[in-house]
Design a protein around this motif. Structure first.
Motif, mmCIF file in Angstrom:
data_model
loop_
_atom_site.group_PDB
_atom_site.id
_atom_site.type_symbol
_atom_site.label_atom_id
_atom_site.label_comp_id
_atom_site.label_asym_id
_atom_site.label_seq_id
_atom_site.Cartn_x
_atom_site.Cartn_y
_atom_site.Cartn_z
ATOM 1 N N ARG A 210 -13.401 -3.585 -30.314
ATOM 2 C CA ARG A 210 -13.971 -3.943 -31.607
ATOM 3 C C ARG A 210 -13.125 -5.064 -32.167
ATOM 4 N NH1 ARG A 210 -17.089 0.210 -34.727
ATOM 5 N NH2 ARG A 210 -18.247 -1.725 -34.984
ATOM 6 N N ASP A 234 -10.677 0.549 -40.660
ATOM 7 C CA ASP A 234 -11.868 1.165 -41.244
ATOM 8 C C ASP A 234 -13.070 0.370 -40.756
ATOM 9 O OD1 ASP A 234 -13.927 2.186 -42.716
ATOM 10 O OD2 ASP A 234 -13.025 1.819 -44.686
ATOM 11 N N PHE A 235 -13.805 0.941 -39.819
ATOM 12 C CA PHE A 235 -14.904 0.202 -39.216
ATOM 13 C C PHE A 235 -16.065 -0.040 -40.178
ATOM 14 C CE2 PHE A 235 -13.210 2.145 -35.133
ATOM 15 C CZ PHE A 235 -12.594 0.969 -34.726
ATOM 16 N N ASP A 236 -16.079 0.657 -41.290
ATOM 17 C CA ASP A 236 -17.143 0.457 -42.282
ATOM 18 C C ASP A 236 -16.750 -0.571 -43.342
ATOM 19 O OD1 ASP A 236 -18.836 2.378 -41.107
ATOM 20 O OD2 ASP A 236 -17.767 3.997 -42.146
ATOM 21 N N ALA A 237 -15.507 -1.023 -43.286
ATOM 22 C CA ALA A 237 -15.012 -1.914 -44.336
ATOM 23 C C ALA A 237 -15.586 -3.314 -44.209
ATOM 24 C CB ALA A 237 -13.491 -1.971 -44.285
ATOM 25 N N LYS A 238 -15.820 -3.943 -45.347
ATOM 26 C CA LYS A 238 -16.148 -5.361 -45.442
ATOM 27 C C LYS A 238 -14.934 -6.032 -46.092
ATOM 28 C CE LYS A 238 -20.444 -4.835 -44.008
ATOM 29 N NZ LYS A 238 -20.406 -3.375 -43.773
ATOM 30 N N ALA A 247 -16.694 -8.342 -41.055
ATOM 31 C CA ALA A 247 -16.860 -6.926 -40.716
ATOM 32 C C ALA A 247 -16.541 -6.736 -39.239
ATOM 33 C CB ALA A 247 -18.291 -6.480 -41.008
ATOM 34 N N TRP A 248 -16.336 -5.483 -38.868
ATOM 35 C CA TRP A 248 -16.043 -5.172 -37.472
ATOM 36 C C TRP A 248 -17.289 -5.344 -36.617
ATOM 37 C CZ3 TRP A 248 -11.311 -4.359 -35.432
ATOM 38 C CH2 TRP A 248 -10.264 -4.022 -36.317
ATOM 39 N N THR A 388 -19.966 -11.876 -41.643
ATOM 40 C CA THR A 388 -21.270 -11.566 -42.223
ATOM 41 C C THR A 388 -21.718 -12.571 -43.261
ATOM 42 O OG1 THR A 388 -20.218 -10.175 -43.905
ATOM 43 C CG2 THR A 388 -20.881 -9.112 -41.866
#
Length: 393
Positions: A210, A234-238, A247-248, A388
């Motif tokens: 990732r 934190d894979f959900d973090a922006k 993002a990841w 993103t």
């Protein structure tokens, strides 16, 4: 005879020997181990080597054991002493303690340099040693012994390439091969026979990661600046990136040597920092090495612990270019790499790549006890978008 007995009998003396009667391998070795770079301790070490070189053949096993923990400089001193003893004793018609030396050669926990030197001594007095020893070294921790064992199998396989069992012989050779020239030779032979060869798997390259970024490295500020992934993954973090929100995403490779080509996947990549992470499943605690190549500046963490870093750019890239030790825990281990690219515009400074594998200190791959979902991926596309949003200039 009196001199030889004095050397062996006073094994635990602590004084540095000055005469034959007080000579003691342990004390002499201590003086040699004390030598440092820039000449520190050189005079005492030189005298110690001179004293040790005057010993008889019975002292050789003790000197070989003295290689344990020796720096390259100390190892050179010890090799010199061993060779001096052997040359003189053999010239005088004396015998070497071949049994003790061979015992050390078979001891996989002994220093590889001492084992190899011991093997070389054996060959001088026993030509059958190669046939007796090398075929059993295919999976030995010593790369030199393994190379010799693989070379023997390659020679046999080349001579019998038309035999029905040729593929099996080549596979056997591959099991112990880590040197790239031998691996390439074996892989080519197997493919000629119609066999599939997973070199990435053989070497233990991690091929699915990732990735997040880019973060700012303009003016080379990024290497020392701790961006959020260093604090928490934190894979959900922006996150706020170099030119907008990031993002990841996923990045992977099907390259035979596990090369992740970031420059071809992500833009902009100049003056940038990227973070890559993956997991490694281990069946227990294990001392391993991360071996990797990159032309970029880097840092590597294992389970949140910074192992090492190098703030250097574009010095080339090659397999096993860097070697960093670590200790796996039982279960899932988190690996994080920080990869920095500078702003050079030269054509030779555009590579933004990484290849990383997990292996034992011997160079033989360490494979996961059960392949995690992330690492089982071998994506056909290189990367999912990780930036993103871009700010407008």
């Amino acid at each position: 005879m009196h001199c030889r007995l004095a050397i062996i009998a006073l094994l635990f003396s602590i004084a540095v020997p000055r005469t034959c009667e007080s000579a003691d391998p342990t004390a002499v070795l201590k003086a040699i181990h004390a030598v440092q770079k820039e000449g520190v301790g050189n005079k005492a070490a030189t005298q110690a080597v001179k004293t040790l070189s005057a010993a008889e053949a019975d002292a050789i096993p003790a000197v070989l054991k003295g290689f344990t923990g020796a720096s390259p400089l100390v190892a050179n001193y010890l090799r010199s002493a061993v060779e001096a003893i052997a040359d003189r004793q053999l010239a005088d018609g004396a015998k070497l303690p071949a049994g003790q030396i061979e015992e050390l050669v078979w001891d996989r926990s002994a220093d590889p340099r001492a084992r190899r030197l011991g093997y070389e001594l054996l060959l001088r007095v026993d030509k059958s040693a190669e046939e007796r020893i090398i075929p059993k070294m295919l999976l030995d921790p010593s790369p030199e012994f393994r190379r010799d064992a693989v070379a023997r199998i390659i020679k046999s396989a080349d001579a019998n390439s038309a035999e029905p069992a040729a593929a099996e012989t080549w596979r056997k050779a591959l099991s112990g091969a880590t040197d790239s020239d031998q691996v390439k030779h074996i892989a080519a032979a197997l493919r000629k026979l119609g066999e599939d060869v997973d070199l990435a798997g053989h070497y233990g390259f991690l091929t699915a990661w990732r990735i997040i970024g880019p973060f700012n490295n303009e003016g080379l500020v990024g290497f020392d600046k701790p961006y959020p992934p260093e604090e928490k993954i934190d894979f959900d973090a922006k996150l706020e990136g170099q030119r907008g929100e990031v993002a990841w995403g996923d990045i992977g490779t099907e390259d035979a040597y596990g090369i992740l080509d970031i420059a071809k996947s992500i833009a902009p990549h100049k003056g940038a920092v990227m973070y890559l992470t993956t997991t490694f499943e281990s069946g227990g605690t294990d001392d391993i090495q991360f071996r990797f190549g990159t032309p970029n500046a880097w840092k590597i963490w294992l389970n949140g612990e910074l192992l090492f870093g190098r703030d250097e750019y574009h010095r080339g890239m090659g397999i096993d270019q860097y070697q960093v030790g670590g200790k796996l825990k039982a279960g899932r281990n988190a690996i994080l790499v920080k990869l920095c690219q500078n702003e050079q515009e030269d054509s030779w400074a555009q590579r933004y790549q990484l290849q990383l594998r997990v292996c034992h200190s011997s160079g033989i791959a360490v494979h996961q006890s059960r392949v995690s979902a992330a690492n089982s991926l071998r994506p056909k596309s290189n990367v999912v978008a990780v930036q993103t949003q871009e700010t407008k200039s």
